[in-house]
Scaffold this active site. Structure first.
Site, PDB file in Angstrom:
ATOM      1  N   ASP A   1      45.648  49.436  56.296  1.00 21.52           N
ATOM      2  CA  ASP A   1      45.910  50.250  57.336  1.00 21.52           C
ATOM      3  C   ASP A   1      45.722  51.817  57.069  1.00 21.52           C
ATOM      4  O   ASP A   1      45.910  52.619  58.168  1.00 21.52           O
ATOM      5  CB  ASP A   1      47.990  50.047  56.889  1.00 21.52           C
ATOM      6  CG  ASP A   1      48.100  48.765  57.355  1.00 21.52           C
ATOM      7  OD1 ASP A   1      47.513  47.986  57.928  1.00 21.52           O
ATOM      8  OD2 ASP A   1      49.246  47.960  56.280  1.00 21.52           O
TER       9      ASP A   1
ATOM     10  N   ARG B   1      46.270  35.181  52.734  1.00 24.11           N
ATOM     11  CA  ARG B   1      47.015  34.694  52.036  1.00 24.11           C
ATOM     12  C   ARG B   1      48.218  33.930  53.264  1.00 24.11           C
ATOM     13  O   ARG B   1      48.746  34.509  54.143  1.00 24.11           O
ATOM     14  CB  ARG B   1      47.688  35.822  50.982  1.00 24.11           C
ATOM     15  CG  ARG B   1      48.268  35.048  50.158  1.00 24.11           C
ATOM     16  CD  ARG B   1      48.146  35.912  48.981  1.00 24.11           C
ATOM     17  NE  ARG B   1      48.520  35.170  47.808  1.00 24.11           N
ATOM     18  CZ  ARG B   1      49.201  36.070  47.020  1.00 24.11           C
ATOM     19  NH1 ARG B   1      49.617  37.023  47.103  1.00 24.11           N
ATOM     20  NH2 ARG B   1      49.254  35.198  45.992  1.00 24.11           N
TER      21      ARG B   1
ATOM     22  N   ASP C   1      48.753  50.610  51.281  1.00 30.06           N
ATOM     23  CA  ASP C   1      47.359  49.347  51.801  1.00 30.06           C
ATOM     24  C   ASP C   1      46.496  50.026  52.641  1.00 30.06           C
ATOM     25  O   ASP C   1      46.651  51.236  53.198  1.00 30.06           O
ATOM     26  CB  ASP C   1      49.205  48.722  52.921  1.00 30.06           C
ATOM     27  CG  ASP C   1      48.112  47.251  53.239  1.00 30.06           C
ATOM     28  OD1 ASP C   1      45.967  47.544  54.150  1.00 30.06           O
ATOM     29  OD2 ASP C   1      47.883  46.294  53.379  1.00 30.06           O
TER      30      ASP C   1
ATOM     31  N   THR D   1      52.559  29.312  51.373  1.00 27.00           N
ATOM     32  CA  THR D   1      51.606  28.502  50.436  1.00 27.00           C
ATOM     33  C   THR D   1      51.416  30.079  49.627  1.00 27.00           C
ATOM     34  O   THR D   1      51.062  29.391  47.758  1.00 27.00           O
ATOM     35  CB  THR D   1      50.708  27.729  50.540  1.00 27.00           C
ATOM     36  OG1 THR D   1      49.664  28.109  51.045  1.00 27.00           O
ATOM     37  CG2 THR D   1      51.300  26.725  51.473  1.00 27.00           C
TER      38      THR D   1
END
Ligand code: URA
Length: 209
Positions: free
Chosen positions: A203, A104, A200, A108
């Site tokens: 992770d 990502r 996450d 933006t």
């Protein structure tokens, strides 16, 4: 409209609770991700066709049913989806595997493809996209855009935990895609993490934090 199926079997509830626990380490986390994926895939693969061929038992001949897994394609979204693809491959060892990498853009917030390697797809391909966390839905939407551009039509997303926001966004962008998940959580926080979630997933799988 595609289906939203929450596979909330007691075994899955038990295993996902252990995955949510912040004390659970990477080895157990990886094993549980694979196990839960197998259990979800058991439901999600009901749509796979079987072909009939007689089988000889030691006593007689009877109708036999064989899973036609030649057209099955598993597409993990890198990197956390990889741990789930291994689980489905145990169930469907002849499936092809494609890979899609998406990040990502922090400015933006657009989903950017950085890697895509897919087997040949056509309208008969039965495609299972894996991504443990359906959060904003941005990565899943982009991955499915790429799959459709490559000729895929029959697409199912398999996730572990989904947020209502991600489900809504995916259903709006790709109404025909079925979504199978083990849990539908409350919401996203301001950073796009699922609450309560499990943190996450990448992770925790690969011990990168
Ligand atoms: N990705 C994750 O790994 N966890 C979340 O909660 C959201 C996105």
């Amino acid at each position: 409209m595609g289906k939203l199926v929450v596979v909330d079997h007691p075994l899955i509830k038990h295993k996902i609770t252990i995955m949510r626990d912040k004390k659970t380490g990477p080895k157990e986390f990886r094993e549980l991700l694979k196990e839960i994926t197998l259990l979800i895939a058991y439901e999600a693969t009901r749509k796979v066709p079987v072909y009939k061929k007689e089988v000889e038992t030691p006593l007689t001949t009877t109708a036999g049913y064989y899973f036609d897994d030649n057209n099955i394609v598993i597409v993990p979204i890198l990197r956390a989806g990889l741990g789930m693809a291994d689980g489905i491959l145990e169930l469907l060892p002849n499936a092809s595997v494609g890979h899609i990498g998406i990040y990502r853009d922090p400015e933006t917030l657009q989903a950017i493809e950085y890697y895509a390697k897919l087997p040949r797809l056509n309208e008969n391909s039965i495609i299972f996209v894996t991504d443990p966390m359906l959060a904003t839905g941005v990565s899943a939407i982009k991955a499915i855009d790429i799959i459709k551009q490559n000729g895929g039509k029959e697409i199912t997303l398999i996730s572990l935990i989904a947020a209502p926001e991600g489900v809504k966004a995916l259903q709006e962008a790709h109404p025909c895609v079925d979504i199978y998940t083990a849990a539908l959580d409350e919401r996203l926080n301001d950073h796009g993490y699922i609450i309560p979630g499990l943190g996450d997933a990448g992770d925790r799988l690969y011990r990168t934090k």
